[in-house]
Scaffold this active site. Sequence first.
Site, PDB file in Angstrom:
ATOM      1  N   GLN A 176       0.834  -1.195   0.000  1.00 38.08           N
ATOM      2  CA  GLN A 176       0.000   0.000   0.000  1.00 38.08           C
ATOM      3  C   GLN A 176       0.875   1.254   0.000  1.00 38.08           C
ATOM      4  OE1 GLN A 176      -3.487   0.050   0.020  1.00 38.08           O
ATOM      5  NE2 GLN A 176      -3.634  -2.166  -0.137  1.00 38.08           N
ATOM      6  N   THR A 235       3.336   4.255   1.301  1.00 35.83           N
ATOM      7  CA  THR A 235       4.401   4.480   2.276  1.00 35.83           C
ATOM      8  C   THR A 235       5.062   5.821   1.991  1.00 35.83           C
ATOM      9  OG1 THR A 235       6.244   3.450   3.467  1.00 35.83           O
ATOM     10  CG2 THR A 235       6.303   3.325   1.048  1.00 35.83           C
ATOM     11  N   TYR A 236       6.066   6.147   2.792  1.00 36.27           N
ATOM     12  CA  TYR A 236       6.715   7.460   2.712  1.00 36.27           C
ATOM     13  C   TYR A 236       8.217   7.275   2.609  1.00 36.27           C
ATOM     14  CZ  TYR A 236       8.375  12.070   4.287  1.00 36.27           C
ATOM     15  OH  TYR A 236       9.021  13.273   4.395  1.00 36.27           O
ATOM     16  N   HIS A 237       8.833   8.068   1.745  1.00 37.57           N
ATOM     17  CA  HIS A 237      10.292   8.075   1.621  1.00 37.57           C
ATOM     18  C   HIS A 237      10.812   9.485   1.851  1.00 37.57           C
ATOM     19  CE1 HIS A 237       9.947   4.081   0.020  1.00 37.57           C
ATOM     20  NE2 HIS A 237       9.348   4.475  -1.097  1.00 37.57           N
ATOM     21  N   LEU A 290       8.822  -3.034   2.858  1.00 39.26           N
ATOM     22  CA  LEU A 290       9.330  -3.597   1.608  1.00 39.26           C
ATOM     23  C   LEU A 290       8.198  -3.903   0.652  1.00 39.26           C
ATOM     24  CD1 LEU A 290       9.048  -7.012   1.447  1.00 39.26           C
ATOM     25  CD2 LEU A 290      10.695  -6.820   3.279  1.00 39.26           C
ATOM     26  N   LEU A 348      13.493  -2.540  -0.402  1.00 37.07           N
ATOM     27  CA  LEU A 348      13.137  -2.200   0.976  1.00 37.07           C
ATOM     28  C   LEU A 348      13.553  -0.777   1.323  1.00 37.07           C
ATOM     29  CD1 LEU A 348      15.906  -2.164   2.876  1.00 37.07           C
ATOM     30  CD2 LEU A 348      15.674  -4.627   2.721  1.00 37.07           C
ATOM     31  N   ALA A 349      12.956  -0.268   2.400  1.00 35.61           N
ATOM     32  CA  ALA A 349      13.274   1.063   2.914  1.00 35.61           C
ATOM     33  C   ALA A 349      13.431   0.969   4.428  1.00 35.61           C
ATOM     34  CB  ALA A 349      12.166   2.049   2.549  1.00 35.61           C
ATOM     35  N   CYS A 379       1.601   1.405   4.931  1.00 38.31           N
ATOM     36  CA  CYS A 379       1.474   0.058   4.343  1.00 38.31           C
ATOM     37  C   CYS A 379       0.046  -0.489   4.478  1.00 38.31           C
ATOM     38  CB  CYS A 379       2.488  -0.903   4.955  1.00 38.31           C
ATOM     39  SG  CYS A 379       4.189  -0.295   4.855  1.00 38.31           S
TER      40      CYS A 379
END
Length: 206
Positions: free
Chosen positions: A72, A74-76, A137, A150-151, A167
């Site tokens: 779903q 997510t944030y980076h 991930l 992955l993060a 997520c």
Amino acid sequence: MDKPIVKNLGLKPYLQTYERMHQFSQTRNSQTPDEIWLVEHPPVFTQGKVGKAEHLLHTTTIPIIQTDRGGQITYHAPGQQIMYILLDLKRLNIGIRDTVGYLENSVIATLANYNIVAMTKENAPGVYVNGKKICSLGLHITRGCTLHGLALNIDMDLTPFNNINPCGYAGLEMTQMKDYIGQINQHEIANFMVNEFITQLTSGTK
């Protein structure tokens, strides 16, 4: 197996990296060496291919980009270490479930190296510390090859996660390595993690 080529891309816009990743995957052949990209992105929300709009709780000035990875929203952001894996699973003769396990195990081993106890959750991919998510991930498979990865949250501003159900899980709290250790050396952490992943991969493909 030949070890993947590791590239440290530094800070790069998400969309630019996304397009480059797809270009690599579309033009590779059975002889193309696998690659692992270490990268950080400026602040951005990314939505998985089956992502639901309701998991964005508040509209912000942070861009939202639709992707083809699993999972779903997510944030980076800077301070989060991203590891993209561009692997030919058919050539390596490993499955997607094994690949996810290698990713998760490499993060758990990395955190253990800094005396942080982490674990996985059944049916909720990623890595967790004390019930809080520290690593997300998501993968996509095309022509038997992986994209995305992955993060790992290391030393970042976690506040924007409050604008989403991370997520897809309402109320899921996020955490980062900075919450557990004093000295942060992201380059060292990234190198340990990628080496651990390659070790996992090598042991799994013997």
